[in-house]
Motif scaffolding. Structure first.
Motif, short mmCIF file in Angstrom:
data_model
loop_
_atom_site.label_atom_id
_atom_site.label_comp_id
_atom_site.label_asym_id
_atom_site.label_seq_id
_atom_site.Cartn_x
_atom_site.Cartn_y
_atom_site.Cartn_z
N VAL A 49 0.83 -1.20 0.00
CA VAL A 49 0.00 0.00 0.00
C VAL A 49 0.87 1.26 0.00
N GLY A 50 2.15 1.11 0.34
CA GLY A 50 3.06 2.25 0.20
C GLY A 50 3.05 2.81 -1.20
N GLY A 51 2.79 1.96 -2.19
CA GLY A 51 2.68 2.41 -3.57
C GLY A 51 1.47 3.27 -3.82
N ALA A 52 0.51 3.27 -2.90
CA ALA A 52 -0.65 4.16 -2.98
C ALA A 52 -0.40 5.46 -2.24
N VAL A 53 0.21 5.36 -1.05
CA VAL A 53 0.34 6.51 -0.16
C VAL A 53 1.47 7.45 -0.57
N VAL A 54 2.67 6.89 -0.79
CA VAL A 54 3.84 7.74 -1.06
C VAL A 54 3.71 8.51 -2.38
N PRO A 55 3.27 7.88 -3.51
CA PRO A 55 3.11 8.67 -4.73
C PRO A 55 2.08 9.78 -4.60
N LEU A 56 0.99 9.54 -3.84
CA LEU A 56 -0.01 10.58 -3.65
C LEU A 56 0.60 11.75 -2.88
#
Length: 432
Positions: free
Chosen positions: A383-390
């Protein structure tokens, strides 16, 4: 519980059978790498088609990787019930349905429906991750698990290397019109243009849907070694879902996966827009896809090299060395311009290569019957791929893309720490 005893393995299977099974399963790694990296092409395309700012465009990755967080636990339950092989088959089928949904999303010209299709596609890939990663780790001796998984991830990187070229030819073939050009067009003509832009994704994703369904049938028919997911019941023990987090190397491994995937996805998501900036690469978006391909090709080459290196070098130390190099490359791209900035950011792919499989295998080391639960928790951390890019999208809107690379640099500093200290396995739980 004896931490030294591994879960059910394939030791009783002939080596040739395991090698053939590894070849078949690595095709799964190729497909989900291809589909995941195609998002890097989808972002600039839909950003232009729907006139999105960076933060809204990053909802593509937020939706895609958010599925990992929401669906990892159900995926772990499915794998526990069906076993690794049929978990892979179901994951491929669900991913195929998600890819097919791009057709109605384009017909409706709806950004929200595109996001819904991405969520279904990512749900299937989540199931593939939960099933295939531990399956490969168990498909041979524990001491070579990191090397084996890194080798399988090299095929994942082959998919990510090809996807930008494929997407550049079929999705970014024509340079998108600017906001000024669109405002000068008649309203009806502008609507037709935006509709055609959205529809250019229909055929590529329909072909991908067909390939996913075909691959599901092949895996279903193929006789993979019967390695069942390790469960508490088989060991006469019952562990809570979050019990693996009591072990320090698991807890910090979950954080490591969160920060690594977040940083990797952030960099890949911004590459096309970053490289096309006048003071960086000054190139068209389609030309930038060649460098995106080079970025992911570097990851593939690095995984082959890393797979061999980890047979001789401690995986944790190699992870720390690579993370330190990436921090240096990010500092260079943040403080330079022109082709120096281009080459430094593209070179990051080579050193990203070993990070995910190494953190994953270090995170599930010596867990016995809790391996399956720890695997689900590590996949949830994607889910880091959802949070960090945002978060990087908001930074880019406020301080610019180049300076926003500070965020992934901080993520890699944590990975450096995990390789040096955080990955050490101890019998003492991290939390009580």
């Amino acid at each position: 519980m004896d931490l030294a005893s591994p879960p059910s393995s394939s030791a009783d299977q002939p080596a040739s059978t395991n090698r053939l099974a590894l070849v078949v399963v690595t095709s799964i790694f190729f497909m989900w790498g291809f589909l995941t990296c195609l998002n890097d092409i989808l972002i600039p395309h839909l950003k232009a088609a729907f006139e999105l700012n960076y933060a809204r465009a990053m909802l593509i990755q937020f939706t895609f990787f958010g599925a990992y967080f929401l669906m990892s636990l159900p995926a772990g339950w499915v794998v526990g019930k069906l076993g690794y092989k049929y978990g892979i088959v179901v994951g491929l089928a669900i991913a195929g349905i998600g890819a097919a949904l791009f057709w109605p999303a384009a017909e409706m010209h709806s950004y929200n429906v595109f996001l819904g299709a991405l969520f279904v596609l990512a749900t299937g890939i989540t199931l593939l991750q939960v099933a295939a990663n531990p399956y490969v780790a168990l498909l041979g001796p524990e001491r070579t698990a990191s090397s084996r998984l890194t080798l399988a991830q090299a095929l994942n990187s082959l998919g990510t290397a090809i996807a930008p070229i494929f997407g550049g030819m079929l999705i970014l073939a024509a340079a998108p019109k600017t906001a000024a050009e669109l405002s000068a067009m008649p309203v009806a003509e502008a609507l037709v243009y935006r509709s055609m832009e959205a529809q250019s994704v229909q055929l590529p994703y329909l072909v991908l849907a067909g390939l996913l369904f075909l691959l599901a049938i092949i895996i279903w028919l193929f006789r993979l070694p019967a390695i069942r997911a390790s469960t508490d019941a088989k060991d006469g023990q019952h562990h809570g879902l979050f019990e693996p987090l009591r072990y320090r190397h698991v807890l910090l491994g979950v954080m490591g996966i969160f920060f690594y995937v977040g940083a990797e996805v952030s960099i890949g998501s911004f590459l096309v827009n970053y490289l096309s900036q006048p003071d960086i690469g000054a190139m068209t978006e389609q030309s930038a896809t060649t460098y995106v391909s080079a970025y992911w090709t570097g990851a593939m080459v690095g995984r082959f090299i890393g797979s061999a290196l980890m047979l001789r070098v401690d995986p944790g130390k190699l992870l720390a060395i690579f993370a330190a190099i990436v921090v240096g490359l990010l500092l260079i791209t943040m403080t330079t311009s022109g082709m120096t900035a281009v080459y430094s950011v593209v070179a990051i792919g080579l050193f990203n290569s070993i990070m995910f499989p190494t953190i994953f295998t270090l995170g599930v080391a010596r867990l016995g019957p809790m391996t399956n639960k720890a695997s689900s928790l590590l996949i949830m951390a994607i889910v880091g791929g959802a949070v960090v890019p945002l978060a990087m999208g908001f930074l880019a809107d406020s301080i610019g893309v180049q300076h926003a690379f500070l965020l992934p640099a901080l993520c890699y500093l944590f990975i450096l720490f995990y390789g040096l200290r955080g990955s050490r396995v101890t019998d003492a739980p991290a939390m009580r």
